[in-house]
Motif scaffolding. Structure first.
Motif, PDB file in Angstrom:
ATOM      1  N   LYS A   1       0.824  -1.212   0.000  1.00  0.00           N
ATOM      2  CA  LYS A   1       0.000   0.000   0.000  1.00  0.00           C
ATOM      3  C   LYS A   1       0.860   1.266   0.000  1.00  0.00           C
ATOM      4  O   LYS A   1       0.625   2.208  -0.775  1.00  0.00           O
ATOM      5  N   TYR A   2       1.868   1.307   0.853  1.00  0.00           N
ATOM      6  CA  TYR A   2       2.682   2.531   0.964  1.00  0.00           C
ATOM      7  C   TYR A   2       3.578   2.708  -0.257  1.00  0.00           C
ATOM      8  O   TYR A   2       3.872   3.843  -0.663  1.00  0.00           O
ATOM      9  N   LEU A   3       4.007   1.589  -0.846  1.00  0.00           N
ATOM     10  CA  LEU A   3       4.788   1.684  -2.079  1.00  0.00           C
ATOM     11  C   LEU A   3       3.940   2.290  -3.193  1.00  0.00           C
ATOM     12  O   LEU A   3       4.391   3.197  -3.906  1.00  0.00           O
ATOM     13  N   PHE A   4       2.704   1.802  -3.347  1.00  0.00           N
ATOM     14  CA  PHE A   4       1.831   2.352  -4.383  1.00  0.00           C
ATOM     15  C   PHE A   4       1.568   3.838  -4.133  1.00  0.00           C
ATOM     16  O   PHE A   4       1.610   4.653  -5.060  1.00  0.00           O
ATOM     17  N   SER A   5       1.285   4.173  -2.900  1.00  0.00           N
ATOM     18  CA  SER A   5       1.005   5.579  -2.568  1.00  0.00           C
ATOM     19  C   SER A   5       2.200   6.464  -2.926  1.00  0.00           C
ATOM     20  O   SER A   5       2.050   7.540  -3.525  1.00  0.00           O
ATOM     21  N   ALA A   6       3.402   6.006  -2.584  1.00  0.00           N
ATOM     22  CA  ALA A   6       4.602   6.789  -2.883  1.00  0.00           C
ATOM     23  C   ALA A   6       4.830   6.913  -4.387  1.00  0.00           C
ATOM     24  O   ALA A   6       5.212   7.993  -4.889  1.00  0.00           O
ATOM     25  N   LEU A   7       4.593   5.833  -5.132  1.00  0.00           N
ATOM     26  CA  LEU A   7       4.804   5.874  -6.581  1.00  0.00           C
ATOM     27  C   LEU A   7       3.812   6.811  -7.265  1.00  0.00           C
ATOM     28  O   LEU A   7       4.174   7.537  -8.205  1.00  0.00           O
ATOM     29  N   PHE A   8       2.550   6.783  -6.825  1.00  0.00           N
ATOM     30  CA  PHE A   8       1.567   7.718  -7.394  1.00  0.00           C
ATOM     31  C   PHE A   8       2.040   9.159  -7.186  1.00  0.00           C
ATOM     32  O   PHE A   8       2.020   9.976  -8.117  1.00  0.00           O
ATOM     33  N   LYS A   9       2.449   9.484  -5.983  1.00  0.00           N
ATOM     34  CA  LYS A   9       2.875  10.863  -5.688  1.00  0.00           C
ATOM     35  C   LYS A   9       4.145  11.232  -6.451  1.00  0.00           C
ATOM     36  O   LYS A   9       4.292  12.369  -6.914  1.00  0.00           O
ATOM     37  N   LEU A  10       5.044  10.254  -6.572  1.00  0.00           N
ATOM     38  CA  LEU A  10       6.288  10.529  -7.297  1.00  0.00           C
ATOM     39  C   LEU A  10       6.012  10.825  -8.759  1.00  0.00           C
ATOM     40  O   LEU A  10       6.526  11.822  -9.302  1.00  0.00           O
ATOM     41  N   ARG A  11       5.230   9.981  -9.406  1.00  0.00           N
ATOM     42  CA  ARG A  11       4.989  10.149 -10.845  1.00  0.00           C
ATOM     43  C   ARG A  11       4.163  11.399 -11.140  1.00  0.00           C
ATOM     44  O   ARG A  11       4.325  12.010 -12.201  1.00  0.00           O
ATOM     45  N   TYR A  12       3.273  11.786 -10.234  1.00  0.00           N
ATOM     46  CA  TYR A  12       2.381  12.936 -10.486  1.00  0.00           C
ATOM     47  C   TYR A  12       2.770  14.133  -9.613  1.00  0.00           C
ATOM     48  O   TYR A  12       1.944  14.991  -9.315  1.00  0.00           O
ATOM     49  N   ARG A  13       4.051  14.208  -9.262  1.00  0.00           N
ATOM     50  CA  ARG A  13       4.515  15.280  -8.366  1.00  0.00           C
ATOM     51  C   ARG A  13       4.372  16.661  -8.981  1.00  0.00           C
ATOM     52  O   ARG A  13       4.251  17.647  -8.251  1.00  0.00           O
ATOM     53  N   ASN A  14       4.395  16.751 -10.294  1.00  0.00           N
ATOM     54  CA  ASN A  14       4.296  18.062 -10.956  1.00  0.00           C
ATOM     55  C   ASN A  14       2.859  18.396 -11.359  1.00  0.00           C
ATOM     56  O   ASN A  14       2.620  19.372 -12.065  1.00  0.00           O
ATOM     57  N   CYS A  15       1.915  17.535 -10.949  1.00  0.00           N
ATOM     58  CA  CYS A  15       0.496  17.766 -11.274  1.00  0.00           C
ATOM     59  C   CYS A  15      -0.251  18.185 -10.009  1.00  0.00           C
ATOM     60  O   CYS A  15       0.107  17.787  -8.903  1.00  0.00           O
ATOM     61  N   ASN A  16      -1.261  18.971 -10.214  1.00  0.00           N
ATOM     62  CA  ASN A  16      -2.079  19.419  -9.089  1.00  0.00           C
ATOM     63  C   ASN A  16      -3.163  18.374  -8.831  1.00  0.00           C
ATOM     64  O   ASN A  16      -4.248  18.426  -9.399  1.00  0.00           O
ATOM     65  N   VAL A  17      -2.853  17.391  -7.979  1.00  0.00           N
ATOM     66  CA  VAL A  17      -3.767  16.269  -7.736  1.00  0.00           C
ATOM     67  C   VAL A  17      -4.303  16.341  -6.318  1.00  0.00           C
ATOM     68  O   VAL A  17      -3.529  16.449  -5.356  1.00  0.00           O
ATOM     69  N   ASP A  18      -5.622  16.276  -6.197  1.00  0.00           N
ATOM     70  CA  ASP A  18      -6.250  16.139  -4.890  1.00  0.00           C
ATOM     71  C   ASP A  18      -6.341  14.633  -4.616  1.00  0.00           C
ATOM     72  O   ASP A  18      -7.217  13.948  -5.126  1.00  0.00           O
TER      73      ASP A  18
END
Length: 527
Positions: free
Chosen positions: A91-108
């Motif tokens: 779970k935490y790996l997926f969460s970190a990867l989502f944030k890493l890949r979309y770090r330059n996007c304004n995601v809620d």
């Protein structure tokens, strides 16, 4: 902000869209020719989605939110199971990867529909990558999950069957220690959506457990032949099975003996068993059996066991011993008539070639009249066999919060098995909670469960009412504890049910005496 990885919705047709990846991977993990008696390894849908998601997040390209609006989320609100991200502690790996890949996007990251679409987009990205050239081999050799470990706990079997008003998820808790039993009763007329509801229940049981150390297997009596129809092969993938699970008694005998093995047991146990068997054979054909005939059949069963030295007997041996005790063995009576029908039908093997609870099975019943003796015999003896297996099992595991569920049996058109003293079915329900068994009974009208032989309502955790041709006032009042205006309102609610809707008792409100004692659910459209 934590990424909302709970209650995410699948993209519409995502499993079909990833089917090519599944096909290629299964070729890699299976021999070209599977030896007789062995099954091909089949990768479940969750695993394929997870592989594609990891492959997508593995790509380092710059992410944008373009194209997300074009991703159609499941029209029937099919969710990704809660276990999807928690197996192997990812779970935490997926969460970190989502944030890493979309770090330059304004995601809620608390926006559930948005996260659902991002997840789907990454699955499609992974699929496209894996299907190019030799990327799949490279990816499989390169990926290593550091620190990952297998989930050892009992899976949480909260079955998502649809939605209440306001898109609130409708869950059936099947295995928490708070639940007193696991039986489900369904009543719905033709066209009410009963078949789809059964499919949703099977899908949820399998999806939530298949990747855990506690997979839940099932046995379905397919009276209409819909689940075993080759035209509906796509249904099987939703249950994590393939056509090897289908047993057709017309083509070949069911791969086990229906009779109990009494090796090392006492004669007294056989006497009790033989009496039950004699009564059942009479009930299967509604035959008129005198006391003398019943006693003769019971004695014949005992003699048959003596011939086999207490090993399982056969219908042929039972008939031979019965005819020896007849005054005129050339003339058929109701007992010999039933036995000869069973012998001609050649329904069962004389030895066990499978263990019914270790795999999933669908028994095709559509070639037999639903109310005829052969269909009844198949269900009766298979349920009896399950009893024999469950007697040998230790109690299911219990981790203090949840209990293990091993297997569930689904009997559609169950009313044909409720109008006589069906002891194997009663026993199966009685031992279910201690051994990890669930039974789902489905019929056309809830009044069918008003049996003088057994209180099916008292042993049902979830009675589910769909649209019915007739309503039994006494049953509705008893089931929901309603009267007066509340009873009339409930009757109207049941009358107005549409296809794919059901009424369920709200036990909390009923106990508190507040609000309505029932809720309406719109069932997920799966098939």
């Amino acid at each position: 902000m934590e990424v909302a990885l709970d209650n995410l919705r699948q993209a519409e047709n995502i499993q079909e869209d990833l089917a090519k990846v599944k096909e290629i991977l299964e070729k890699k993990v299976n021999l070209e020719t599977v030896p007789e008696g062995l099954k091909r390894n089949a990768l479940n849908g969750n695993k394929i989605m997870r592989i594609c998601l990891l492959a997508g997040l593995y790509q380092t390209d710059e992410r944008t939110l373009d194209g997300l609006d074009a991703i159609q989320l499941s029209k029937s609100s099919i969710r990704v199971p809660s276990s999807f991200f928690t197996y192997y502690d990812l779970k935490y790996l997926f969460s970190a990867l989502f944030k890493l890949r979309y770090r330059n996007c304004n995601v809620d990251w608390s926006d559930n529909p948005l996260v659902s679409r991002i997840m789907a987009k990454e699955m499609y990205r992974g699929r496209d990558f894996l299907l190019k050239e030799s990327n799949l081999d490279s990816f499989l050799h390169a990926v290593r999950v550091a620190g990952g470990k297998s989930r050892s706990g009992i899976p949480e079997l909260d079955l998502l069957i649809g939605e209440y008003d306001g898109e609130i998820p409708a869950l059936l808790d099947m295995n928490s220690t708070r639940v007193t039993n696991t039986q489900i009763l369904i009543a719905g007329s033709t066209g009410s959506g009963k078949t789809n509801l059964l499919a949703v229940l099977i899908n949820q049981m399998r999806t939530l457990s298949i990747e855990s150390p506690y997979p839940v297997n099932f046995l379905l009596f397919d009276y209409k032949g819909e689940f075993s129809d080759i035209a509906n092969n796509s249904w099987l993938a939703k249950f994590e099975v393939d056509r090897s699970c289908i047993l057709n008694p017309v083509e070949r005998p069911l791969p086990f003996t229906p009779f109990k093995d009494f090796t090392g047991k006492t004669l007294g146990e056989i006497n009790l068993y033989s009496t039950e068997m004699a009564s059942a054979l009479c009930a299967l054909d509604r035959a008129s059996m005198s006391a003398n005939m019943s006693n003769r059949l019971s004695e014949a069963i005992v003699e048959a066991y003596k011939k086999t030295k207490m090993a399982p007997i056969s219908f042929e041996l039972m008939l031979q011993e019965y005819q020896k005790k007849m005054l005129n063995s050339d003339k058929d009576d109701s007992v010999t008539s039933v036995l000869k029908q069973l012998i001609r039908s050649n329904l069962f093997e004389n030895q066990d070639k499978v263990n019914l609870i270790n795999e999933c099975y669908i028994i095709k019943m559509s070639d037999f009249p639903k109310d005829g003796p052969i269909a009844k015999a198949i269900v009766y003896f298979v349920v009896s066999k399950l009893n024999n297996i469950y007697e040998q099992l230790p109690p299911q595991d219990n981790d203090g919060e949840r209990v293990q569920l091993r297997h569930f049996t689904i009997i559609d058109e169950a009313h044909y098995m409720l109008d006589f003293d069906n002891r194997p079915l009663r026993n199966l329900i009685a031992v279910g909670r201690n051994k990890g068994l669930s039974i789902i009974l489905a019929t056309q009208n809830m009044a069918s469960y008003n049996s003088r032989f057994f209180d099916y309502y008292a042993n049902a955790q979830y009675p589910l009412l769909m649209k019915q041709q007739t309503q039994d006032d006494k049953t509705i009042k008893s089931l929901f504890g309603v009267s007066g205006n509340e009873f009339q309102e409930l009757k109207t609610e049941i009358t107005n049910l549409q296809k794919g809707e059901l009424i369920i008792k709200d036990s909390v409100m009923a106990a508190m005496g507040m609000g309505k004692s029932w809720k309406k659910i719109k069932v997920t459209h799966l098939i």
